[in-house]
Design an enzyme around this catalytic site. Structure first.
Site, mmCIF file in Angstrom:
data_model
loop_
_atom_site.group_PDB
_atom_site.id
_atom_site.type_symbol
_atom_site.label_atom_id
_atom_site.label_comp_id
_atom_site.label_asym_id
_atom_site.label_seq_id
_atom_site.Cartn_x
_atom_site.Cartn_y
_atom_site.Cartn_z
ATOM 1 N N HIS A 34 46.162 38.025 33.698
ATOM 2 C CA HIS A 34 46.241 38.880 34.889
ATOM 3 C C HIS A 34 44.906 39.453 35.319
ATOM 4 O O HIS A 34 44.867 40.348 36.154
ATOM 5 C CB HIS A 34 47.184 40.062 34.645
ATOM 6 N N LYS A 90 47.334 52.011 45.436
ATOM 7 C CA LYS A 90 47.151 51.173 44.247
ATOM 8 C C LYS A 90 46.326 51.988 43.266
ATOM 9 O O LYS A 90 45.816 53.054 43.624
ATOM 10 C CB LYS A 90 46.429 49.867 44.595
ATOM 11 N N ARG A 91 46.182 51.485 42.007
ATOM 12 C CA ARG A 91 45.307 52.196 41.079
ATOM 13 C C ARG A 91 43.914 52.349 41.693
ATOM 14 O O ARG A 91 43.469 51.497 42.463
ATOM 15 C CB ARG A 91 45.220 51.429 39.739
ATOM 16 N N LYS A 104 38.621 47.622 43.538
ATOM 17 C CA LYS A 104 39.612 47.683 44.629
ATOM 18 C C LYS A 104 39.032 48.357 45.879
ATOM 19 O O LYS A 104 39.622 48.324 46.943
ATOM 20 C CB LYS A 104 40.869 48.408 44.166
ATOM 21 N N THR A 153 50.150 42.724 44.341
ATOM 22 C CA THR A 153 51.565 42.560 44.693
ATOM 23 C C THR A 153 51.959 43.576 45.758
ATOM 24 O O THR A 153 52.891 43.337 46.526
ATOM 25 C CB THR A 153 52.466 42.727 43.454
ATOM 26 N N LYS A 158 54.456 43.549 49.341
ATOM 27 C CA LYS A 158 55.457 44.556 49.735
ATOM 28 C C LYS A 158 55.176 45.040 51.156
ATOM 29 O O LYS A 158 56.098 45.223 51.959
ATOM 30 C CB LYS A 158 55.443 45.738 48.752
HETATM 31 C C1 F58 Z 1 47.284 43.376 37.600
HETATM 32 N N1 F58 Z 1 46.794 43.809 36.321
HETATM 33 C C2 F58 Z 1 46.216 42.696 38.436
HETATM 34 N N2 F58 Z 1 46.731 45.316 34.566
HETATM 35 O O1 F58 Z 1 45.083 43.536 38.567
HETATM 36 C C3 F58 Z 1 46.813 42.395 39.804
HETATM 37 O O2 F58 Z 1 45.882 41.686 40.577
HETATM 38 C C4 F58 Z 1 48.061 41.559 39.634
HETATM 39 O O3 F58 Z 1 48.723 41.410 40.856
HETATM 40 C C5 F58 Z 1 49.020 42.225 38.650
HETATM 41 O O4 F58 Z 1 48.375 42.484 37.419
HETATM 42 C C6 F58 Z 1 50.237 41.372 38.363
HETATM 43 O O5 F58 Z 1 49.862 40.084 38.014
HETATM 44 C C7 F58 Z 1 47.212 44.991 35.801
HETATM 45 O O6 F58 Z 1 47.988 45.707 36.401
HETATM 46 C C8 F58 Z 1 46.951 46.477 33.898
HETATM 47 O O7 F58 Z 1 47.472 47.446 34.419
HETATM 48 C C9 F58 Z 1 46.534 46.512 32.453
HETATM 49 C C10 F58 Z 1 47.453 47.416 31.666
HETATM 50 C C11 F58 Z 1 47.002 47.542 30.215
HETATM 51 C C12 F58 Z 1 45.579 47.960 30.097
HETATM 52 C C13 F58 Z 1 44.648 47.075 30.902
HETATM 53 C C14 F58 Z 1 45.097 46.940 32.371
#
Ligand code: F58
Length: 840
Positions: free
Chosen positions: A373, A564-565, A570, A672, A676
């Site tokens: 991811h 988003k985060r 970003k 994602t 939405k």
């Molecule tokens: C996200 N990763 C990607 N990681 O950034 C985003 O582009 C993608 O759409 C999504 O995954 C789904 O595939 C993501 O959200 C985290 O939150 C991790 C959680 C654990 C610690 C490191 C980051």
């Protein structure tokens, strides 16, 4: 007999008094639950009591499906997808379960008739925020689609006592509060202590000979933790399927360690209990400093080991030999967080089931598949070897053995290429030694995928290039998707009604049918209805924004949204720099004609990520100035909506006109939220990154505002020695000077210095390089929004062409290409069936 309120096909099931779908039955059970489960009567009942009474009404109606599903899977020994994820960001269950059961409107009527506010009750639910962002939410969309597609599946994860922190904005800064989501209990879960397992940690290993004189290894741990499963039913939409989300809670193996207790160390014994329970205490926010955290690795191993042991238990019940593990289960690794599963399955097969190495390895590889991811190199998980050895001594031995055999294969394939060996090794030996979890996941899986076309390509060319060169056929792409049940049917009932009144409601399970809206984009009456729906959603959101921030916003202004985060890649700072530019233009020429806009931001920053927190402070500070400057005359507003989560998302996406997807090209794996927004009729301003590219391809370049450098251009610019200061002229320079001067910080020229200096001197995500192009694209947005009719057309086409981004499509692809798991339709059992033992 009371007649059912609606006759829906999937409801031909036998009904008894606890499953009847009549308004009278809902009302009767609601009060029964209030009395007999919550022990309350109306005078004393709180809103939360009412919410729970309603939740139990719904749960009763789910249990028949859940039991029937479990019975069918057990009887048929169905092939099962096990989705391993450290995060499941489920969001509130009640509304979704009502929609998927097909009783949303009837229950609303029943509740309203009792004089209660239905929406208020829904809002009472403390959402299970057991995830950080996209990755956790994807897992939630996936398990919902699996259930809707009637695929036998189990979601395996951790039942964190504290989920993602609650964000408050104090004096413009993010502050964190713990998320006590279990405070009032959780009506959706059922604990299954009878299926608890023990997870070992620490200690040492020793070789021995068993009674058949076979060479074996024994792991003597120094700690045992009990893992107790808590099960939540996951309903499919209008099907009888209810799959299971099984989350593990850590407990002490017994309430006291008697050995310690007998020595008189009562407090020592209690402390041990506390330290065991720590394992599932808190979700880690996605911080950069995760790498060295022992508790984090313990959490990962804890849930993975419990889940694999659970799968062995299931095999045993179904009398399937362990050698057929991979035939029964397809296990998906949601990023590398569960990658230790590769070594754990090997250990369980070899050490505990005496399967020979080669066969165990074959089973393991056929079982697992790995989804990556992220493309950010710093986000690839590596564990310091000493930490790993201390916590998981047996696994380290197994990993060394896997590595030795793997590197032999590489040596033969790439004769003499020692550098490649070092690059591919499961152990990073360039300095301090680390275990590379992504390499373990690749080596132990038969399929590896990225989450959007570009991302999957970049994995092959860049991050996992060596692995691609070794095993090209293992690599594939599975573009993400989101569930239209939560992100349209539940969150946008007005749009759902409008769409269904024109094209029927099959689109809810076949999103490609939204294409049938395309001709309606040319129908003036439909366009007006479409705009009316959007305006109503914007009014709803304006009320929320007022309540949560005290800021009044104009529903006729363009709602420009970035939620988003908060992360530099970003580029929320690119967005806010543009806001400052607009403000500057207005102040420089008060009569300039600008399209009124409301900029809406939302998102959490990792608590230790200072620059991200400073970006929030900059957004709120710019808002403070802009929102009250009379010269602006309400033509610009800036809102930072605190605590962006699933519940808030459900109110924001339907209200957006413009979706900000502005990451540096090549950095966002997929995104994602972008999907939405588009489904709900927002247009995108975005870069050629992640799934933006595919969204643009689907909706048409003419219905998308593109800007910025492409991935190859980003690479070339960086290679040529990017100097952000070269871009610091014209409007951008004035914007930067205004911030630097302290104008937005009450004269404090120091406050934003780390952020601004970082941009001027380093700018790793090319904010300055893309600013001009972004600003121009924003001008096109403003012009386009003036033509309401044309905007409506583009908005309709965005939604009509978003069919690809249903998670149903994604899950079908996983099922066909990787999991090979067929659907298993469920026949509902009656209580009578259960009594006479149909289940055996
Ligand atoms: C996200 N990763 C990607 N990681 O950034 C985003 O582009 C993608 O759409 C999504 O995954 C789904 O595939 C993501 O959200 C985290 O939150 C991790 C959680 C654990 C610690 C490191 C980051």
């Amino acid at each position: 007999m009371a007649t059912p309120l609606v006759a829906v096909e999937h409801r031909t099931e036998p009904q008894d008094e606890r499953t009847a779908l009549t308004k009278e039955a809902f009302q009767r059970d609601f009060f029964n639950n209030l009395f007999y489960i919550l022990g309350k009567f109306p005078t004393l009942a709180t809103k939360n009591d009412y919410y729970q009474a309603l939740a139990f009404v719904v749960r009763d109606r789910m249990l028949q499906r859940w039991i029937s599903t479990a019975a069918a899977y057990t009887k048929q020994g169905s092939r099962t997808v096990a989705y391993f994820s450290a995060e499941f960001l489920m969001g509130p269950h009640l509304g979704n379960n009502l929609v998927n059961l097909g009783i949303h409107d009837e229950v609303r009527k029943a509740v309203t008739e009792l004089g209660l506010d239905f929406n208020e009750l829904l809002l009472e639910e403390d959402e299970p925020g057991l995830g950080n962002g996209g990755l956790g939410r994807l897992a939630a969309c996936f398990i919902e689609s699996l259930a809707t597609l009637q695929i036998p599946s189990l979601g395996y994860g951790i039942r964190y006592e504290f989920g993602i922190f609650h964000q408050e904005i104090v004096d413009g800064w993010q502050t964190e509060r713990t998320d006590k989501w279990l405070r009032f209990g959780n009506p959706w879960e059922i604990p299954r202590p009878e299926w608890a397992v023990h997870v070992k940690l620490g200690g040492y290993t020793e070789p021995y000979r068993d009674e058949f004189y076979r060479h074996r290894v024994r792991w003597v741990p120094d700690r045992l933790v009990a893992a107790v499963p808590y099960d939540t039913p996951i309903l499919g939409y209008h099907t009888n399927t209810a799959n299971t989300l099984r989350l593990w809670k850590a407990e002490a193996p017994e309430s006291f360690d008697f050995a310690v207790f007998n020595r008189g160390d009562y407090y020592g014994a209690v402390m041990q209990k506390v330290s065991s329970e720590n394992l599932s205490k808190v979700l880690y926010p996605n911080d950069e400093q995760l790498q060295g955290k022992e508790l984090r690795l313990s959490q990962q191993y804890f849930f993975v080991s419990a889940s694999l042991q659970d799968m062995f238990r299931i095999l045993k019940i179904q009398k399937i030999p362990v050698e057929r593990f991979h035939e029964k289960f397809a296990a998906q690794l949601n990023d590398t967080h569960p990658a230790i599963a590769v070594a754990e399955l090997m250990r369980l097969l070899i050490d505990e089931n005496v399967v020979p190495w080669e066969q165990a390895w074959d089973i393991t590889r056929r079982t697992f598949a790995y989804t990556n991811h992220t493309l950010l190199p710093e986000a690839l998980e590596c564990w310091p070897l000493p930490l790993f050895a201390k916590l998981l001594p047996r696994h380290l031995e197994i990993i060394f053995e896997i590595n030795a055999r793997f590197l032999d294969e590489v040596r033969i394939r790439f004769y003499g290429d020692e550098e490649r060996i070092a690059r591919m090794s499961l152990i990073d030996e360039r300095g301090e030694r680390y275990v590379r979890m992504a390499h373990l996941a690749c080596v132990g899986s038969h399929a590896i995928n990225g989450v959007a076309e570009l991302h999957s390509e970049l994995l092959k060319q860049d991050v996992l290039r060596d692995f691609y060169e070794l095993w090209p056929t293992r690599f594939g792409n599975k573009t993400n998707g989101v569930t239209p049940r939560r992100w349209m049917a539940l969150s946008n009932p007005r749009l759902t009604k409008l769409v269904s009144s024109h094209i029927g409601d099959e689109w809810i399970t076949d999103l490609s049918q939204l294409r049938r809206l395309e001709p309606l984009a040319e129908d003036a009456g439909f366009r007006q209805q479409w705009l009316d729906v959007k305006r109503a959603c914007k009014c709803d959101f304006a009320a929320v924004a007022l309540k949560k921030t005290g800021i009044t916003i104009d529903p006729d202004s363009l709602f420009d949204v970035q939620v988003k985060r908060i992360h530099e890649y970003k580029r929320q700072h690119l967005n806010i720099l543009h806001v400052v530019a607009l403000y500057h233009r207005l102040r420089s020429n008060p009569n300039v004609d600008i399209t009124p806009r409301t900029f809406i931001f939302g998102g959490k920053a990792a608590p230790g990520y200072h620059i991200a927190k400073l970006i929030i402070k900059l957004i709120t500070s710019v808002g403070d100035v802009v929102n009250r400057d009379p010269a602006v005359r309400d033509r610009l507003k800036v809102v930072f909506l605190p605590n962006f989560n699933v519940k808030n998302g459900q109110r924001i996406y339907p209200a957006a006109d413009l979706s900000e997807q502005v990451s540096t090209a090549g950095k966002e794996a997929s995104g994602t939220g972008n999907m939405k927004f588009s489904m709900n009729g927002a247009l995108t301003i975005g870069t050629m990154d992640g799934a933006n590219i595919e969204i643009r391809e689907e909706v048409g370049a003419e219905n998308f505002f593109l800007f910025g450098l492409t991935t190859p251009e980003v690479g070339a610019l960086k290679a040529s020695g990017y100097n952000p200061a070269n871009y610091l002229d014209g409007e951008l320079k004035e914007v930067v000077e205004l911030i630097r001067s302290g104008f937005f910080s009450r004269g404090d020229a120091e406050l934003f210095r780390p952020l601004i200096d970082g941009l001027v001197h380093h700018d790793p995500y090319l904010v300055f390089a893309d600013f001009d192009s972004y600003s121009k694209a924003q001008q096109q947005v403003s012009a386009a929004y003036q033509d309401r009719d044309h905007w409506a057309r583009m908005s309709i086409l965005n939604s009509a062409r978003s069919g690809k981004f249903s998670s149903d499509r994604t899950i079908r692809e996983y099922c066909d290409d990787i999991w090979k798991a067929p659907a298993v339709p469920i026949r509902l059992l009656t209580q009578e069936d259960v009594k006479v033992g149909v289940m055996q």
